[in-house]
Structures are given as structure tokens and as C-alpha cells.
Design an enzyme around this catalytic site. Structure first.
Site, mmCIF file in Angstrom:
data_model
loop_
_atom_site.group_PDB
_atom_site.id
_atom_site.type_symbol
_atom_site.label_atom_id
_atom_site.label_comp_id
_atom_site.label_asym_id
_atom_site.label_seq_id
_atom_site.Cartn_x
_atom_site.Cartn_y
_atom_site.Cartn_z
ATOM 1 N N THR A 212 -16.814 26.259 0.413
ATOM 2 C CA THR A 212 -17.714 26.772 1.202
ATOM 3 C C THR A 212 -18.623 28.084 0.819
ATOM 4 O O THR A 212 -17.816 28.834 0.386
ATOM 5 C CB THR A 212 -16.988 27.231 2.644
ATOM 6 O OG1 THR A 212 -16.248 25.734 3.165
ATOM 7 C CG2 THR A 212 -17.993 27.502 3.754
ATOM 8 N N ARG B 56 -13.775 21.463 9.334
ATOM 9 C CA ARG B 56 -13.562 20.299 8.682
ATOM 10 C C ARG B 56 -12.931 19.335 9.251
ATOM 11 O O ARG B 56 -13.113 18.266 9.568
ATOM 12 C CB ARG B 56 -13.100 20.636 7.312
ATOM 13 C CG ARG B 56 -14.248 21.592 6.378
ATOM 14 C CD ARG B 56 -13.272 21.865 5.017
ATOM 15 N NE ARG B 56 -13.111 21.028 4.138
ATOM 16 C CZ ARG B 56 -12.624 21.207 3.167
ATOM 17 N NH1 ARG B 56 -12.156 22.428 2.817
ATOM 18 N NH2 ARG B 56 -12.286 20.318 2.386
ATOM 19 N N LEU C 25 -13.114 32.107 3.395
ATOM 20 C CA LEU C 25 -13.843 30.731 3.349
ATOM 21 C C LEU C 25 -13.271 29.889 2.162
ATOM 22 O O LEU C 25 -13.008 30.422 1.202
ATOM 23 C CB LEU C 25 -15.262 31.317 2.835
ATOM 24 C CG LEU C 25 -16.134 31.932 4.057
ATOM 25 C CD1 LEU C 25 -17.435 32.322 3.427
ATOM 26 C CD2 LEU C 25 -16.420 31.360 5.332
ATOM 27 N N ASP C 26 -13.340 28.437 2.546
ATOM 28 C CA ASP C 26 -12.749 27.829 1.782
ATOM 29 C C ASP C 26 -13.478 27.529 0.267
ATOM 30 O O ASP C 26 -14.761 27.964 0.323
ATOM 31 C CB ASP C 26 -12.994 26.300 2.335
ATOM 32 C CG ASP C 26 -12.052 25.998 3.359
ATOM 33 O OD1 ASP C 26 -11.264 26.578 3.787
ATOM 34 O OD2 ASP C 26 -12.470 24.922 4.335
ATOM 35 N N TYR C 27 -12.654 26.993 -0.594
ATOM 36 C CA TYR C 27 -13.255 27.093 -1.879
ATOM 37 C C TYR C 27 -14.599 26.474 -2.168
ATOM 38 O O TYR C 27 -15.567 27.108 -2.771
ATOM 39 C CB TYR C 27 -12.413 26.483 -2.632
ATOM 40 C CG TYR C 27 -12.840 25.749 -4.179
ATOM 41 C CD1 TYR C 27 -12.584 26.616 -5.243
ATOM 42 C CD2 TYR C 27 -13.358 24.674 -4.570
ATOM 43 C CE1 TYR C 27 -12.849 26.459 -6.478
ATOM 44 C CE2 TYR C 27 -13.691 24.354 -5.754
ATOM 45 C CZ TYR C 27 -13.550 25.360 -6.934
ATOM 46 O OH TYR C 27 -13.942 24.868 -7.987
#
Length: 290
Positions: free
Chosen positions: A139, A225, A135-137
């Protein structure tokens, strides 16, 4: 160097590259990506000779894999991680926003897992449990963790075969149609995301804000995104792909990994877990009950 595992290559129909050995060849190496990483770290020898990813295999070779001592030197930290599900094989945790899943930094989810989860009692238990996906930083949401070598290998295979269902929710900016599918080429590969607008509220600053359900069919970097930005409805707070001025009042990225559903690789039971929307979502969409 300490030996991790050895393997004798069986007869082959034709020559193959060392890095093309199928996943599952080694019981303690969870994926081809992990094996390639060991080769590049000079930890794999073929017939006692240092190898490269292109080393040819004809059959009969003895492959020796040495233990990566650097992994034992990684720090273990303590973070207040919420554990949503856990057994001896795997776990699902609530990843908070504002922290990396893994990497070279000290404060990562990966470095906190051994202190946050109960050590597995299985023979192939990992000293350091491993995140199965990313998961992105910025998120938040459900993050799947493997606690044994076999679980990591089987869960990675399930992801590759698209047998793990993920649902995200986002708040997007602009007038967005009620549903659709976004397809594009990302990282040189096909990428597909499905979306459904659950609710919309008018906004003086943004014109409209939408609560959007997202189902990624593929898993490219920053896929959701990028896809939403491509249809001119970027996620609120996404200063990388959206308008840098639309910061969401400093509340970060409005993207949340809501649920994971998959068949347990060892028990065969259906695992379905959700993490409710963060308060920053429900402050805007007050009547939403998922």
C-alpha cells in the site's frame, strides 16, 4: 544496564498488574504497548526485582526501566522518501508501495526516517522517529511519523480516540453498489469501513472496475482488503484476499492512503494533507480530479 526512567507508584485503591499502568505514566515511554514490550524484554524491575506483566502493584513500589540497547543497534538506511509535512514534533511522508513500515528487515521505512527527516530540537526528541500507524507492504500513501516522545504518545492517543481521519482510495473488481458500510469481527474485535463508489468503467476481463473512496472507522490488520473481499468486490491486485489471477498486470495492490486530517497535538492547528492518486489509478480513471 543504563537506567531509562524510574517511577514511584502512588497509593492505589486496589492492586493492579504492572502492565495495566496507564499510558503516560512514564515520560519517555510512548505507549502501554511499548512498556509491555520492555517488560517482556526483562528491562523493567520492581523494587530491584525482575518483573513480569502480571507483577502486582499495591502502591509505593519503585519501578526501574532500563534502556533498550537493541534499538540503537538497528540499521539506518537511506531511501528517497517524499516528506509531505514536517515540523519539530511530527512529519507526514509518502510511503511508497513495496516496502515494510517496520519490522526485522533492514529496508523498512522506520530504518530510513532518521536520514530522511530533520532532527527535532525538542527536549524529548527521539533518536529514531517512529511511525504512528501502519500501511501494508503493497500500500502507498500518507504515513504519520512522531519525532518526539510526547508527540508519539499524544498521536497514539488520538488514534485510539478516533480523532485522526484517514481516507483511502482503491480500485475494486466487480459490480459494487454505490455506497455502504461494512461491519465484521476481525481479530476478535468489531471493525467498520465506509465506502463510496466515485466512478466505474466497464472491463472485459473484470466485468467492472470501480474507483472507491474508503473511510475506515477502525484500524484492524488488512481491514479494508478483507472487507472489500467479503462483499465480493476485492481490490485489484490483492492476491491474498482476492483472485490470485487478478494481479492488475503486475502493478501491485491498487490501494492508496490518500489523506490524513487531525489536530496537531502541540500547536492545536488543523493538519490536513493529501497525496494524489498514483499513475496506475489515473491510467484507468483518466478524468478523475480529486
Amino acid at each position: 544496564m543504563n537506567i531509562l526512567e524510574t517511577y514511584i507508584v502512588p497509593p492505589l485503591e486496589g492492586p493492579i498488574r504492572l502492565s495495566d499502568l496507564r499510558a503516560g505514566t512514564f515520560s519517555l515511554i510512548v505507549s502501554r504497548k511499548a512498556f509491555t514490550k520492555l517488560i517482556k524484554a526483562n528491562l523493567v524491575h520492581v523494587n530491584n526485582n525482575l518483573s513480569t506483566t502480571a507483577t502486582p502493584l499495591l502502591g509505593g513500589e519503585i519501578i526501574t526501566v532500563y534502556r533498550d540497547q537493541t534499538s540503537s543497534n538497528k540499521p539506518s538506511i537511506t531511501l528517497p522518501l517524499e516528506v509531505i509535512f514536517e515540523d519539530q514534533h511530527l512529519a507526514i511522508i509518502h510511503k511508497p508501495p513495496g516496502i515494510e513500515v517496520s519490522g526485522n528487515k533492514r529496508y523498512t521505512i522506520a530504518n530510513a526516517l532518521s536520514n530522511s527527516l530533520t532532527k527535532s530540537n525538542q527536549e524529548d526528541a527521539l533518536k529514531r522517529p517512529e511511525p504512528i500507524h501502519r500501511l501494508d507492504y503493497p500500500t502507498s500513501g500518507c504515513l504519520l511519523i512522531g519525532k518526539t516522545s510526547s508527540s508519539v504518545m499524544k498521536l497514539n492517543k488520538s488514534f485510539q480516540e478516533k480523532k485522526i481521519d484517514k481516507v483511502y482510495y482503491a480500485i475494486t473488481i466487480g459490480n459494487q453498489k454505490s455506497s455502504g458500510t461494512i461491519k465484521s469481527n476481525l481479530e476478535g474485535k468489531s471493525s467498520i469501513s465506509h465506502f463510496e463508489v466515485i466512478d466505474t468503467v466497464a472491463s472485459i476481463k473484470y466485468e467492472a472496475l470501480n474507483l472507491v473512496k474508503l473511510i475506515p472507522e477502525t484500524g484492524r490488520k488488512h481491514q479494508l482488503r478483507k472487507h472489500l473481499a467479503a462483499i465480493q468486490c476485492p481490490i485489484m491486485g490483492d492476491i491474498k484476499y482476492g483472485n490470485p489471477l487478478h494481479t492488475g498486470q503486475g502493478n501491485g495492490l491498487y490501494l492508496h492512503g490518500y489523506s490524513l486530517e487531525f489536530t496537531h497535538p502541540h500547536t492545536g492547528l488543523l493538519i490536513s494533507k493529501t497525496i494524489q492518486l498514483p499513475k496506475k489509478f489515473t491510467r484507468i480513471f483518466k478524468q478523475i480530479r480529486l
